[in-house]
Write an enzyme that holds these catalytic residues in place. Structure first.
Site, short mmCIF file in Angstrom:
data_model
loop_
_atom_site.label_atom_id
_atom_site.label_comp_id
_atom_site.label_asym_id
_atom_site.label_seq_id
_atom_site.Cartn_x
_atom_site.Cartn_y
_atom_site.Cartn_z
N GLU A 1 -6.28 0.07 -3.51
CA GLU A 1 -5.34 -0.53 -2.56
C GLU A 1 -4.23 -1.27 -3.29
O GLU A 1 -3.07 -1.25 -2.88
CB GLU A 1 -6.09 -1.51 -1.63
CG GLU A 1 -5.25 -2.04 -0.46
CD GLU A 1 -4.56 -3.37 -0.74
OE1 GLU A 1 -3.84 -3.83 0.14
OE2 GLU A 1 -4.71 -3.94 -1.84
N GLU A 2 -4.61 -1.95 -4.38
CA GLU A 2 -3.68 -2.91 -5.00
C GLU A 2 -2.45 -2.26 -5.61
O GLU A 2 -1.36 -2.83 -5.57
CB GLU A 2 -4.41 -3.73 -6.07
CG GLU A 2 -5.46 -4.69 -5.52
CD GLU A 2 -4.86 -5.84 -4.70
OE1 GLU A 2 -3.64 -5.88 -4.51
OE2 GLU A 2 -5.65 -6.69 -4.23
N HIS B 1 -11.17 -3.02 0.37
CA HIS B 1 -10.89 -2.24 -0.84
C HIS B 1 -11.71 -2.73 -2.02
O HIS B 1 -11.86 -3.93 -2.26
CB HIS B 1 -9.41 -2.18 -1.17
CG HIS B 1 -8.75 -3.50 -1.46
ND1 HIS B 1 -8.74 -4.06 -2.71
CD2 HIS B 1 -8.04 -4.34 -0.67
CE1 HIS B 1 -8.05 -5.20 -2.66
NE2 HIS B 1 -7.63 -5.40 -1.45
N HIS C 1 -4.68 -13.03 -6.17
CA HIS C 1 -4.19 -12.35 -7.37
C HIS C 1 -4.15 -13.25 -8.61
O HIS C 1 -3.37 -13.00 -9.52
CB HIS C 1 -2.79 -11.75 -7.14
CG HIS C 1 -2.75 -10.65 -6.11
ND1 HIS C 1 -1.60 -9.95 -5.83
CD2 HIS C 1 -3.71 -10.12 -5.31
CE1 HIS C 1 -1.86 -9.05 -4.89
NE2 HIS C 1 -3.14 -9.14 -4.55
N ASP D 1 -10.21 -11.19 -2.48
CA ASP D 1 -9.34 -10.00 -2.43
C ASP D 1 -9.89 -8.92 -3.34
O ASP D 1 -9.52 -8.87 -4.51
CB ASP D 1 -7.92 -10.39 -2.81
CG ASP D 1 -6.91 -9.27 -2.57
OD1 ASP D 1 -7.25 -8.30 -1.88
OD2 ASP D 1 -5.79 -9.38 -3.08
N ASP E 1 -9.06 -7.53 4.88
CA ASP E 1 -8.38 -7.71 3.60
C ASP E 1 -7.45 -8.92 3.63
O ASP E 1 -6.34 -8.89 3.13
CB ASP E 1 -7.59 -6.44 3.22
CG ASP E 1 -6.95 -6.54 1.84
OD1 ASP E 1 -7.43 -7.34 1.03
OD2 ASP E 1 -5.97 -5.82 1.58
#
Lengths: 478, 478
Positions: free
Chosen positions: B345-346, B299, B445, B311, B373
């Site tokens: 995606e997130e 993504h 994140h 990520d 991912d």
């Protein structure tokens, strides 16, 4: 990555399984994970499977190796044999083992080389232009100094064969620049290291034979960066320096444009008289076969440029931790276990040699020796130097290691420190701890080998893997 | 680690094998490694074994994914759906695929949510003393703002069960502090994440139902540090914030001493109208079965706090690279291959949903879809969502992946982006790329998910593993 429906469903399931078990590391009173009874290990005795799970729980929930490593690296730092830091590390090792409550902690005296890098280390490409180009260099361990600034032409080679074929005039009075890179196509970086490190080990000695004034060696790494990688070299009458990979690429490129360019090297390193130092040994006495010994170790010395985190602080704290974990998980080992912090692996292996000499002198029986000296990354398994029957026996245990992804048990290299035991007391197996090594040589022997490169879980999984193997070796022998 | 005798001997052997092949990455004209014909793969057709070796050589000697990732992370950076950076990333993705020479590169329009963090994010523990204690916090994605400073008492819980059992008076007007940590005893960090992430996803919504004024959620990590971890949350009428693990431990400790303490939270986040954005799709047309499609993707969007390196910048560059590698290694895929950079995606999965919708609308035939991912670390293998027969078929290929340590092919999770394909076009398998994940959730994140955390070899080995699986899927189908 965000929580998908399936992850949330999994979460629900896991919540049910662990409900009421909210745990904070170090505060949890009981390990939370259920014993690993995957189908794959059903054939092994359940008690071993449960034992390994206990060891891993202890390591992951209440492990001490990460905090130990933080102290060794941040508070003591680089600790080359003969240095004051090496002596501090000896004292730290002894105190840490005593705190871990081993039955006996003692030192083994050993005389070690004492090489000192000195203050100034400078490398500069000097062409026809007015301004030189500085490149990152460092002295190789054991090198003589340059005796002030040493300026000479440069001849680039990629092998000793190529060096031998050069006419005298092409080498005499010059720097020989050994620039064969790692073979990046090899999957195991250790094999790429093995295929290049002869340049560092013997480059200066071979160049001296041909009348060169110095050796410049491409750093032992796949990474392209500005870190020069030190490491030991055979004694030579001319200085040997490592040059960063970016610096080596630059020098090579400029040499193609101007074969007459010169290099200016300045290093102030010196070899002092041997110093007294020590191996640090901690012992847990076997309950059933106390005369049968299993050794686990790493080396306490490290190169001086950084903190010696992955090389080999991790091996030291994992070796102490392996024995502590067995005690903490409630096991009484049948055989005698020794955690050994070896001195002087990097530039002499005097500690490993002395440990083996004493073992022979005392007519000790050694079942096996394990060494962790390939970094503190995620476990893969173990490599054995042994006969085929012994390998087959240990490889059978791999099912027990499967839940921890540490089940790659094959023939391999034991370790430098434990190597001398082979001839001295003929243990059934010398065993090297294997972990993921893709990033190891990026930092190996450089200023970047620092504590922040070590991951807590990876380190503790490694200690638990080693403890698990020791548990099995102690219980079943070889 | 220094060169032991055995390493030097190995070096000698390797020198013989590679003599005259001194190679510099990107300059080497021919791959140097000999084909991997380990005994383990002898049973597989040699041509597949040689094909995989070619792919890995190409990746390790002339791989482009690391340089692509450097650009995406350092020059564009964090790229949450709807942001200007996300649009830059779309343009970068298209240009990068065009440069790679795919047959066709196009965009798929998709409307995405547009949430903006805003400027101020502050958290402070306010006790009876004059001075507050600042703790690192960040808004969870989708949170409403606090509307200025929001000060209230705090009630700590470890599960929704515990929250439900609290009397109204204990919750009403307070922050609910969800503080159940990762279960560190689990070997796979993804499972620990799965066992804790419900707190982040649904904490604020559940707390709101009970009359709370806000939710504070312990960061989703095993690491003990000062990084708050953002991530998406279900819509809620009250704000939801993540608090660093050190901050959560501190808050919990102070709450025990003083249950009446207060917390002051300030966040200025806001949800704007949906924005137009795009999936980026690159295609190589199949030579034999062009109507049968194999998708590989990651993504393109990422959280805004850092660079979105692991990520999921790594998944994006690996997906592009997987197709490029096949071309560069000289293969003409039998089936149509698509690299897809999914948007959003997130916090919505709108890109994945739209890709599947179009696939169904166009009555496409999808053989399989692969997603990367879970970070760009050292490969382990693949996890399949499929029926048992398909899994058995793919698992048989594991011998071919053994030389690359990527042979762990088992049932598992495909990926969020490719998930909607399941119902839409019923591919035979959704496949998740599996890599070593011990350090993934330390940075996941957070502001620490940056390019320097990615290792070139690990990343390129991953891309080569994915390309290898695509090679086999394209050749044999499912």
């Amino acid at each position: 990555m965000r929580p998908s429906l399936s992850l949330l469903l999994a979460a629900g399931l896991l919540l049910t399984a662990s409900s009421g078990q909210a745990q904070v590391r170090r505060k949890a009173k009981a390990p939370a994970a259920t014993p690993a009874v995957a189908p794959a290990v059903a054939a092994a005795p359940v008690s071993d499977s449960v034992a390994l799970r206990k060891i891993f729980d202890e390591a992951l929930l209440r492990g001490e190796s990460y905090d130990n490593l933080r102290y060794l690296t941040n508070n003591i730092g680089g600790r080359l044999a003969g240095s004051p830091q090496a002596q501090m590390a000896v004292e730290w090792g002894k105190a840490t083992m005593e705190k871990a409550g081993f039955d006996r902690v003692y030192l083994q005296e050993v005389m070690v080389p004492h090489w000192v890098r000195g203050g100034r280390e400078k490398g500069e490409i000097v062409g026809n232009k007015d301004k030189g180009i500085k490149v990152p260099v460092c002295a190789l361990g054991g090198s003589v100094s340059t005796g002030g600034k040493l300026k000479a032409g440069v001849v680039e080679v990629h092998s000793f064969d190529e060096l031998q074929k050069l006419p005298d005039a092409a080498v005499k009075g010059k720097f020989v620049f050994f620039n064969r890179p790692f073979n990046d196509a090899l999957i195991e970086p250790g094999a790429a290291y093995g295929g290049a490190v002869d340049q560092r080990a013997m480059g200066a000695a071979e160049a001296a034979k041909r009348g060169a004034v110095g050796a410049l060696v491409r750093s032992m790494s796949s990474a392209r960066d500005d870190n020069p990688h030190t490491g030991t070299m055979r004694p030579a009458t001319i200085p040997g320096a490592a040059i960063s990979t970016n610096g080596a690429d630059k020098l090579s490129q400029l040499l193609k444009a101007n074969p007459e360019l010169q290099f200016e090297l300045e290093m102030e390193c010196v070899t002092l008289p041997d110093e007294k130092s020590y191996n640090v040994v901690g012992e847990i006495k076997g309950s059933k076969f106390p005369q049968e010994i299993i050794t686990v170790g790493g080396h306490l010395d490290s190169w001086d440029l950084a903190q010696g985190a992955h090389d080999d602080g991790t091996g030291c704290v994992q070796s102490i931790e392996a024995l502590r974990l067995l005690r903490a998980a409630g096991f009484k080992p049948e055989r005698t276990l020794r955690a050994v912090l070896f001195m002087n692996e990097e530039n002499g292996n005097r500690g490993g040699t002395e440990y083996a000499r004493l073992a022979a002198q005392n007519q000790e029986t050694h079942v096996a020796a394990i060494e962790s000296d390939g970094g503190g990354f995620t476990p893969r398994g173990f490599g054995l130097e042994s006969d085929a029957a012994t390998l087959a026996k240990v490889a059978k245990w791999s099912l027990l290691f499967k839940p921890y992804n540490a089940d790659d048990i094959t023939a391999g290299h034991g370790g430098t420190d434990i190597g001398p035991l082979k001839e001295a007391v003929h243990p059934k197996a010398l065993i090297g701890y294997k972990c993921d090594s893709q990033r190891y040589f990026d930092i190996h022997h450089t200023a970047a080998d620092t504590f922040d490169k070590v991951n807590r879980r990876e380190l503790e999984l490694g200690g638990a893997s080693m403890a698990s193997l020791i548990y099995l070796l102690s219980k079943y022998g070889l």
